[in-house]
Design a protein around this motif. Structure first.
Motif, PDB file in Angstrom:
ATOM      1  N   MET A  63      31.129  48.798  41.792  1.00  0.00           N
ATOM      2  CA  MET A  63      31.642  48.634  40.332  1.00  0.00           C
ATOM      3  C   MET A  63      31.838  47.053  40.173  1.00  0.00           C
ATOM      4  N   THR A  64      32.313  46.364  40.898  1.00  0.00           N
ATOM      5  CA  THR A  64      32.775  45.159  40.710  1.00  0.00           C
ATOM      6  C   THR A  64      31.416  44.024  40.848  1.00  0.00           C
ATOM      7  N   GLU A  65      31.453  43.054  40.058  1.00  0.00           N
ATOM      8  CA  GLU A  65      30.151  41.849  39.823  1.00  0.00           C
ATOM      9  C   GLU A  65      30.405  40.522  39.907  1.00  0.00           C
TER      10      GLU A  65
ATOM     11  N   ILE B  45      31.221  44.496  47.758  1.00  0.00           N
ATOM     12  CA  ILE B  45      31.111  45.881  48.036  1.00  0.00           C
ATOM     13  C   ILE B  45      31.182  46.344  49.348  1.00  0.00           C
ATOM     14  N   SER B  46      32.161  47.161  49.513  1.00  0.00           N
ATOM     15  CA  SER B  46      32.655  47.486  50.872  1.00  0.00           C
ATOM     16  C   SER B  46      31.734  48.402  51.554  1.00  0.00           C
ATOM     17  N   ASN B  47      31.189  48.371  52.726  1.00  0.00           N
ATOM     18  CA  ASN B  47      29.847  48.840  53.216  1.00  0.00           C
ATOM     19  C   ASN B  47      28.769  48.291  52.949  1.00  0.00           C
TER      20      ASN B  47
ATOM     21  N   ASP C  22      33.331  35.810  57.030  1.00  0.00           N
ATOM     22  CA  ASP C  22      34.378  34.816  56.988  1.00  0.00           C
ATOM     23  C   ASP C  22      35.481  35.297  56.040  1.00  0.00           C
ATOM     24  N   LYS C  23      35.855  36.536  55.794  1.00  0.00           N
ATOM     25  CA  LYS C  23      36.918  37.094  54.738  1.00  0.00           C
ATOM     26  C   LYS C  23      38.168  36.577  55.400  1.00  0.00           C
ATOM     27  N   LEU C  24      39.390  36.379  54.554  1.00  0.00           N
ATOM     28  CA  LEU C  24      40.785  36.237  55.141  1.00  0.00           C
ATOM     29  C   LEU C  24      41.200  37.415  56.041  1.00  0.00           C
TER      30      LEU C  24
ATOM     31  N   PRO D  14      32.877  45.828  56.829  1.00  0.00           N
ATOM     32  CA  PRO D  14      31.838  45.159  56.441  1.00  0.00           C
ATOM     33  C   PRO D  14      31.821  45.030  55.073  1.00  0.00           C
ATOM     34  N   THR D  15      31.511  43.918  54.347  1.00  0.00           N
ATOM     35  CA  THR D  15      31.631  43.602  52.866  1.00  0.00           C
ATOM     36  C   THR D  15      30.361  42.894  52.573  1.00  0.00           C
ATOM     37  N   GLY D  16      29.992  43.306  51.280  1.00  0.00           N
ATOM     38  CA  GLY D  16      28.673  42.668  50.798  1.00  0.00           C
ATOM     39  C   GLY D  16      28.203  42.606  49.237  1.00  0.00           C
TER      40      GLY D  16
ATOM     41  N   GLY E 277      42.135  47.889  41.545  1.00  0.00           N
ATOM     42  CA  GLY E 277      43.035  47.481  40.597  1.00  0.00           C
ATOM     43  C   GLY E 277      44.221  46.429  41.051  1.00  0.00           C
ATOM     44  N   SER E 278      44.126  45.280  40.621  1.00  0.00           N
ATOM     45  CA  SER E 278      45.229  44.218  41.102  1.00  0.00           C
ATOM     46  C   SER E 278      46.344  44.641  40.452  1.00  0.00           C
ATOM     47  N   SER E 279      47.405  43.908  41.307  1.00  0.00           N
ATOM     48  CA  SER E 279      48.671  44.235  41.029  1.00  0.00           C
ATOM     49  C   SER E 279      49.162  43.973  39.295  1.00  0.00           C
ATOM     50  N   ASN E 280      48.290  42.974  38.931  1.00  0.00           N
ATOM     51  CA  ASN E 280      48.397  42.752  37.355  1.00  0.00           C
ATOM     52  C   ASN E 280      48.031  43.841  36.922  1.00  0.00           C
ATOM     53  N   ILE E 281      46.746  44.390  37.028  1.00  0.00           N
ATOM     54  CA  ILE E 281      46.422  45.600  36.351  1.00  0.00           C
ATOM     55  C   ILE E 281      47.047  46.664  36.407  1.00  0.00           C
TER      56      ILE E 281
ATOM     57  N   SER F  68      50.328  46.529  36.898  1.00  0.00           N
ATOM     58  CA  SER F  68      51.634  46.574  35.873  1.00  0.00           C
ATOM     59  C   SER F  68      51.004  46.940  34.601  1.00  0.00           C
ATOM     60  N   MET F  69      49.840  46.287  34.240  1.00  0.00           N
ATOM     61  CA  MET F  69      49.452  46.791  32.768  1.00  0.00           C
ATOM     62  C   MET F  69      49.522  48.197  32.459  1.00  0.00           C
ATOM     63  N   ILE F  70      48.709  48.990  33.359  1.00  0.00           N
ATOM     64  CA  ILE F  70      48.638  50.361  33.036  1.00  0.00           C
ATOM     65  C   ILE F  70      50.013  51.065  32.956  1.00  0.00           C
TER      66      ILE F  70
HETATM   67  C1  LIG Z   1      37.386  42.980  50.753  1.00  0.00           C
HETATM   68  C2  LIG Z   1      37.259  43.461  49.653  1.00  0.00           C
HETATM   69  C3  LIG Z   1      36.597  44.769  49.460  1.00  0.00           C
HETATM   70  C4  LIG Z   1      36.285  45.206  48.050  1.00  0.00           C
HETATM   71  N1  LIG Z   1      35.579  46.290  48.025  1.00  0.00           N
HETATM   72  C5  LIG Z   1      35.171  46.831  46.842  1.00  0.00           C
HETATM   73  C6  LIG Z   1      34.197  47.753  46.589  1.00  0.00           C
HETATM   74  O1  LIG Z   1      33.945  48.563  47.508  1.00  0.00           O
HETATM   75  N2  LIG Z   1      33.610  48.138  45.501  1.00  0.00           N
HETATM   76  C7  LIG Z   1      34.026  47.559  44.089  1.00  0.00           C
HETATM   77  O2  LIG Z   1      33.469  47.675  43.118  1.00  0.00           O
HETATM   78  N3  LIG Z   1      34.955  46.507  44.461  1.00  0.00           N
HETATM   79  C8  LIG Z   1      35.311  46.005  45.425  1.00  0.00           C
HETATM   80  N4  LIG Z   1      36.327  44.775  45.677  1.00  0.00           N
HETATM   81  C9  LIG Z   1      36.535  44.052  44.375  1.00  0.00           C
HETATM   82  C10 LIG Z   1      37.763  44.253  43.999  1.00  0.00           C
HETATM   83  O3  LIG Z   1      37.875  45.475  43.376  1.00  0.00           O
HETATM   84  C11 LIG Z   1      38.011  43.276  42.978  1.00  0.00           C
HETATM   85  O4  LIG Z   1      38.166  42.039  43.588  1.00  0.00           O
HETATM   86  C12 LIG Z   1      39.242  43.324  42.062  1.00  0.00           C
HETATM   87  O5  LIG Z   1      38.980  44.503  41.020  1.00  0.00           O
HETATM   88  C13 LIG Z   1      39.486  42.384  41.243  1.00  0.00           C
HETATM   89  O6  LIG Z   1      38.240  41.751  40.497  1.00  0.00           O
HETATM   90  P1  LIG Z   1      37.894  39.984  40.501  1.00  0.00           P
HETATM   91  O7  LIG Z   1      37.892  39.816  41.963  1.00  0.00           O
HETATM   92  O8  LIG Z   1      36.825  40.078  39.481  1.00  0.00           O
HETATM   93  O9  LIG Z   1      39.151  39.176  40.136  1.00  0.00           O
HETATM   94  P2  LIG Z   1      39.499  39.303  38.442  1.00  0.00           P
HETATM   95  O10 LIG Z   1      39.259  40.143  37.376  1.00  0.00           O
HETATM   96  O11 LIG Z   1      38.715  38.044  38.125  1.00  0.00           O
HETATM   97  O12 LIG Z   1      40.962  38.664  38.568  1.00  0.00           O
HETATM   98  C14 LIG Z   1      41.316  37.519  38.899  1.00  0.00           C
HETATM   99  C15 LIG Z   1      42.846  37.253  38.567  1.00  0.00           C
HETATM  100  O13 LIG Z   1      43.157  37.363  37.309  1.00  0.00           O
HETATM  101  C16 LIG Z   1      43.912  38.674  37.118  1.00  0.00           C
HETATM  102  N5  LIG Z   1      43.771  39.468  35.848  1.00  0.00           N
HETATM  103  C17 LIG Z   1      42.515  39.770  35.393  1.00  0.00           C
HETATM  104  N6  LIG Z   1      42.569  40.185  34.153  1.00  0.00           N
HETATM  105  C18 LIG Z   1      44.001  40.414  33.899  1.00  0.00           C
HETATM  106  C19 LIG Z   1      44.577  40.679  32.875  1.00  0.00           C
HETATM  107  N7  LIG Z   1      43.894  41.400  31.685  1.00  0.00           N
HETATM  108  N8  LIG Z   1      45.898  40.693  32.844  1.00  0.00           N
HETATM  109  C20 LIG Z   1      46.561  39.893  33.625  1.00  0.00           C
HETATM  110  N9  LIG Z   1      46.063  39.529  34.948  1.00  0.00           N
HETATM  111  C21 LIG Z   1      44.648  39.637  34.818  1.00  0.00           C
HETATM  112  C22 LIG Z   1      43.965  39.546  38.385  1.00  0.00           C
HETATM  113  O14 LIG Z   1      45.012  40.209  38.323  1.00  0.00           O
HETATM  114  C23 LIG Z   1      43.609  38.466  39.202  1.00  0.00           C
HETATM  115  O15 LIG Z   1      44.851  37.959  39.847  1.00  0.00           O
HETATM  116  C24 LIG Z   1      36.812  44.354  46.864  1.00  0.00           C
HETATM  117  C25 LIG Z   1      37.213  43.528  47.029  1.00  0.00           C
HETATM  118  C26 LIG Z   1      37.499  42.809  48.436  1.00  0.00           C
HETATM  119  C27 LIG Z   1      38.230  41.366  48.528  1.00  0.00           C
END
Ligand SMILES: Cc1cc2nc3c(=O)[nH]c(=O)nc-3n(C[C@H](O)[C@H](O)[C@H](O)COP(=O)(O)OP(=O)(O)OC[C@H]3O[C@@H](n4cnc5c(N)ncnc54)[C@H](O)[C@@H]3O)c2cc1C
Length: 389
Positions: A125-127, A157-159, A202-204, A210-212, A366-370, A372-374
């Protein structure tokens, strides 16, 4: 209301716990250090049926359900959080999406092989420029006869480095308003011309997962690989996240429990000022906070998984479970490192790894901010996700 695990679920927990003791714990520190992909452990996990709990027998699963899945993930993640990723890629987000939305032909071709790890999957999903704001993805697919031609990139992207297949989300109608309606989901395969991959090193933390990146350059995907309907991708992805969050919450509970176990042991061993350090009330407060938070997270997790077993929409519950469990595991990891004092900063003990691994739980699915928003949007009555049951 019944808070007891069934005999079957207890057996699942024992199986996973014994497996973790025997197969994972002896190698976890070394594998984390060398960043090794633990393929043979993952294949053994598949042999044990760990990825098939939430799948019907028809497609190679055991039909034990999402609570059983959560219990298994918790036990494995307690030993090695890197292995948690496979519960999404080989179970909840990749094959479950195909099971829930795919054609019979797609289910037959992929589901059984994914949960058995005969194929390694991705959920892309993520770009590079769109993560939380998923509706703003740029990767796109243009129709060309019986094919769609994909261009764009997927990040984190995991895997990805080890993938055989998986699901990818791309724009098929970039101009449509609202923009989330223009996203579609496709099954991809690693050998498709125009698809290349790059490992992110070199992930934290989560060193053994594996991620890529995935790069699509005029990658031709057959029309038959469309999952669901054209333009249905956003809905498919969001329902996949409901399930994925169960797995993430379970992983976070496992890490939090590992922090408790390590801290309790150390508190009862280490002495300062002529006493065991567990006798200091400030350390006891940390232990109490870790235990209470982890127990609360576990109950939220089991509730979300229970609803999934009952086929009741659980967006609200899985989001809260993921939110609370991930915050709890980060706090527990910080407390564990503090309890270990200087040794908490050393790779000699597992808490440094737990600390590095814990942080990811606040970001993925979904980050903790996201989250929280939901939760807040539902609470404020702006966008209800909670259903009555
Ligand atoms: C090890 C690893 C494995 C992963 N595996 C996958 C995978 O398999 N498939 C995949 O699709 N993705 C994967 N991800 C990606 C992960 O889902 C995204 O990193 C995550 O969704 C956050 O997106 P972003 O990194 O673009 O951060 P951003 O969306 O740029 O966000 C940056 C910061 O801003 C905050 N933020 C963004 N928008 C808002 C808002 N509207 N309100 C408040 N705060 C906001 C976020 O909470 C975050 O703190 C992986 C990431 C990691 C690190």
């Amino acid at each position: 209301m019944n808070f007891f695990l069934t005999e079957e679920q207890k057996a699942v927990r024992k199986l996973a716990r014994d497996f973790a003791e025997k197969e994972i714990k002896p190698v976890v520190a070394e594998d984390d250090h060398t960043h090794r992909f633990q393929k043979e452990i993952v294949l053994k996990m598949a042999d044990q049926g760990f990825f098939g709990a939430a799948f019907p027998e028809k497609y190679g699963g055991s039909n034990l359900g999402f609570v059983a899945h959560a219990i298994t993930v918790e036990e494995i993640s307690k030993a090695e959080s890197s292995l948690r990723h496979f519960f999404n890629m080989q179970a909840l987000t990749c094959p479950l999406t195909i099971l829930n939305w795919g054609t019979e032909e797609q289910k037959e071709a992929y589901v059984r092989k994914l949960i058995r790890c005969e194929l390694f999957g991705v959920n892309a999903m993520t770009e590079p420029n769109a993560g939380s704001d998923f509706a703003s993805i740029h990767a796109n697919a243009v129709e060309d006869g019986d094919f769609f031609v994909i261009n764009g990139a997927k990040m984190w992207i995991s895997n990805a480095p080890i993938m055989d297949t998986g699901v990818v989300y791309v724009k098929t109608d970039p101009k449509i308003v609202p923009k989330h309606r223009g996203i579609s989901c496709f099954i991809i395969e690693k050998d498709m011309p125009g698809l290349s991959r790059k490992e992110i090193k070199d992930k934290l933390g989560h060193h053994s997962a594996p991620t890529g990146e995935l790069i699509f350059e005029d990658c031709r995907v057959p029309r038959n690989n469309l999952v669901g309907e054209l333009g249905q991708g956003f809905k498919i992805a969001m329902t996949a996240l409901d399930f994925g969050r169960i797995s993430v919450a379970a992983g976070a509970v496992g890490v939090a429990q590992a922090c408790i176990d390590e801290s309790v042991r150390y508190c009862n061993e280490r002495e300062a000022f002529g006493k065991k350090i567990g006798e200091f009330q400030m350390n006891q407060q940390k232990i109490a906070d870790m235990i209470a938070g982890t127990e609360a997270s576990r109950i939220l997790l089991y509730k979300a998984a229970f609803l999934a077993d009952k086929k009741i929409r659980n967006t609200f519950e899985s989001t809260i479970a993921k939110h609370v469990a991930s915050e709890t595991c980060v706090r527990a990891a910080r407390f564990a490192v503090e309890i270990f004092g200087g040794y908490g900063y050393s790779e000699e003990y597992p808490v440094a790894r737990l600390y590095r691994d814990a942080i990811l739980y606040q970001t993925g699915e979904g980050s903790s901010n996201i989250t929280s928003m939901i939760i807040a949007s539902d609470g404020l009555g702006w966008k209800k996700v909670k259903v009555d049951y």
